[in-house]
Design a protein around this motif. Structure first.
Motif, short mmCIF file in Angstrom:
data_model
loop_
_atom_site.label_atom_id
_atom_site.label_comp_id
_atom_site.label_asym_id
_atom_site.label_seq_id
_atom_site.Cartn_x
_atom_site.Cartn_y
_atom_site.Cartn_z
N GLU A 216 -38.27 50.03 37.45
CA GLU A 216 -39.89 49.55 38.15
C GLU A 216 -40.52 49.56 37.36
O GLU A 216 -41.75 49.01 37.30
N SER A 217 -40.58 49.76 35.84
CA SER A 217 -42.10 49.90 35.09
C SER A 217 -41.04 48.71 34.07
O SER A 217 -40.45 49.83 32.94
N PRO A 218 -40.91 48.38 34.23
CA PRO A 218 -39.67 46.69 32.90
C PRO A 218 -40.19 47.51 31.81
O PRO A 218 -41.52 47.10 31.11
N ALA A 219 -39.32 47.85 30.63
CA ALA A 219 -39.10 47.59 29.28
C ALA A 219 -39.33 46.04 29.05
O ALA A 219 -38.93 45.19 29.47
N ARG A 220 -39.87 45.96 27.40
CA ARG A 220 -39.40 44.37 26.11
C ARG A 220 -38.14 44.78 26.42
O ARG A 220 -38.00 45.68 25.53
N ILE A 221 -36.80 43.80 26.39
CA ILE A 221 -36.10 43.86 26.43
C ILE A 221 -35.21 42.88 25.59
O ILE A 221 -35.26 41.56 25.59
N THR A 222 -34.38 43.65 24.06
CA THR A 222 -34.42 42.01 22.83
C THR A 222 -32.42 42.34 23.33
O THR A 222 -32.31 43.44 22.66
N TRP A 223 -32.01 41.74 23.97
CA TRP A 223 -30.35 41.80 22.83
C TRP A 223 -29.97 40.92 22.11
O TRP A 223 -29.79 39.78 21.71
N LEU A 224 -29.45 41.52 20.93
CA LEU A 224 -28.63 41.68 20.00
C LEU A 224 -27.24 41.14 19.78
O LEU A 224 -26.82 41.88 20.52
N LEU A 225 -27.15 40.27 19.56
CA LEU A 225 -25.74 39.33 19.49
C LEU A 225 -25.16 39.03 17.75
O LEU A 225 -26.05 38.58 17.11
N ARG A 226 -24.42 40.05 17.44
CA ARG A 226 -23.56 39.27 16.21
C ARG A 226 -23.14 38.43 15.89
O ARG A 226 -23.99 37.81 15.10
N ARG A 227 -22.60 37.73 17.00
CA ARG A 227 -21.56 36.09 16.93
C ARG A 227 -23.03 35.08 17.58
O ARG A 227 -24.02 35.56 17.70
N GLY A 228 -22.79 33.99 16.86
CA GLY A 228 -23.17 32.99 17.30
C GLY A 228 -24.11 32.06 18.82
O GLY A 228 -24.80 31.10 18.59
N ALA A 229 -23.17 32.71 19.32
CA ALA A 229 -23.38 32.51 20.51
C ALA A 229 -23.13 33.26 21.71
O ALA A 229 -21.75 33.81 21.49
#
Length: 440
Positions: A216-229
């Motif tokens: 409900e109180s949204p976070a800023r979300i960053t998704w880290l992927l090691r793969r290139g795509a």
């Protein structure tokens, strides 16, 4: 050695299924569990809902043991808490004094033989070294050992090379290695309105993405992927024969496409730095930088603890730390299907006759393990221990397809490099590539 018990390490889903299979064949079995109750590890992710239905989570041998006692499997998809409470604990109770809690197996060896000694090795039983929760130690002599202790206690680190990133340990107050329980108000408050980085590409990472996107109180979300795509990371969608698993991927994809998640690809964390305001800065080995990070949720998989098996002769794949005959079936460098042929005692045997890895630990560092796979493993192993080699060699399971084929499961390649899917099915879907520049 026929009068000696078979020792099973771990009272989780696969360990208890092994005990039920052995008991059903009239074999003497002892299960040692370091936790205080059955499914102790499952209970630690109690808030996570499984994508397998109840019918796929109950071992056939367990059902044969429980149903005469009036037990019936519920319907639907359980959470970890429900799986432990409604199935694993009743199963342990049905097995009675065959299961011992607060008993940690700290070593396995051949009696009077360390791993170097050849002479007389095959004619000696195993000695299983057990430490009770009060510190008392004992040695149990066993004819065979099934290690179903899982991998939950050894999560993979954030570091992109398999070792902790520089500064990762020092920043442990802001780094977690489990899917947080955001239904708990206190836990949700910790993340509300914060910049949260989720590292990982498996189902646990997708679960976390969906949970955080729904705050409900949204976070800023960053998704880290090691793969290139992103490639096949969202799974097979409607083609997945486990509908809940396909739906999870589609919900995560929807959150990304709606802009609630920023995706950074090709980021292999090399260093974690503490900024002057107490927040974190993540740096990649390629020089990328991610600033103003409040919390990091590392969901990069697990690995087996092999330290207490130092005196047992294991034949493990150099890459996955899985049995060598099993490794080619599950290697994510080869395929991203997540679909594994059913296998049993033949693929799970080692030079140390009578010793078997089963369950998630048998997969080493490979992902995408299903309970159904573990149940078939221990059915075959128990049959072999009981001398029923015909049954041990028979396949009695058809696993659900993931609906995903083509490309590498670790680092996605372009569609030009993939002429056909890893399962022999044409790869006719375009991989979704999502990327964003690191924050400054």
């Amino acid at each position: 050695m026929s009068d000696l018990p078979v020792v099973v390490v771990g009272a989780g889903p696969v360990g208890l299924a092994a005990a039920a299979e052995l008991a059903g064949r009239g074999q003497t079995v002892l299960v040692f569990e370091r936790g205080a109750h059955a499914g102790a590890a499952v209970a630690q992710w109690h808030h996570v809902r499984l994508f397998s239905k109840w019918s796929q989570l109950v071992a056939p041998a367990a059902r044969r043991l429980l149903e005469p006692r009036g037990w019936r499997a519920p319907a639907g998809y359980p959470t970890g808490e429900e799986w432990a409470r409604l199935y694993l604990r009743p199963l342990a109770e049905a097995l009675g004094d065959r299961v011992r809690f607060g008993a940690e197996v700290v070593g396995v060896a051949r009696r009077d033989r360390d791993r170097v000694v050849d002479a007389g090795r095959d004619s000696e039983p195993f000695t299983v070294h057990v430490r009770a929760s009060d510190g008392r130690e004992e040695r149990i002599t066993a004819r065979a050992v099934i290690d179903a202790s899982g991998t939950w206690s050894v999560p993979n680190p954030l570091g992109g090379d398999g070792l902790p990133a520089i500064g990762e340990a020092a920043a442990s107050d802001r780094i977690g290695y489990r899917v947080p329980n955001l239904t708990d108000a206190e836990v949700a408050a910790r993340y509300a309105g914060k910049h949260v980085v989720i590292a990982g590409s498996g189902h646990s990472a997708l679960t976390a993405l969906v949970a955080f996107a729904g705050l409900e109180s949204p976070a800023r979300i960053t998704w880290l992927l090691r793969r290139g795509a992103a490639g096949t990371v969202f799974g097979g969608g409607d083609a997945d024969q486990l509908p809940a698993r396909g739906a999870l991927g589609m919900r995560a994809k929807a959150a990304v496409e709606a802009g609630r998640v920023q995706v950074v690809t090709g980021f292999r964390t090399d260093e974690v730095e503490r900024a002057h305001d107490g927040r974190l800065v993540l740096r990649s080995s390629a020089g990328q930088r991610l600033d103003a990070v409040d919390e990091v949720v590392v969901l990069t998989g697990f690995r087996p603890d092999l330290a207490w098996l130092s005196e047992v002769r294991l034949e493990l794949d150099a890459t996955l730390q899985a049995p060598v005959a099993l490794a080619p079936l599950i290697d994510p460098n080869v395929h991203s299907c997540g679909t594994v042929y059913p296998h049993g005692v033949k693929e799970l045997s080692h030079p140390e006759e009578g010793f078997h890895l089963a369950g998630m630990k048998s997969y080493g560092r490979a992902p995408t393990f299903l309970a159904l796979t573990g149940y078939e493993q221990v059915r075959s192993i128990a049959a072999a221990i009981a001398g029923d080699l015909e049954s041990a060699g028979r396949v009695e399971l058809t696993l659900p397809e993931t609906g995903v084929c083509g490309g590498s499961g670790v680092f996605d390649v372009s569609t030009e490099e993939v002429s056909s899917g890893c399962c022999g099915i044409p790869a006719n879907s375009e991989p979704l590539t999502l990327s964003a520049p690191p924050s400054r």
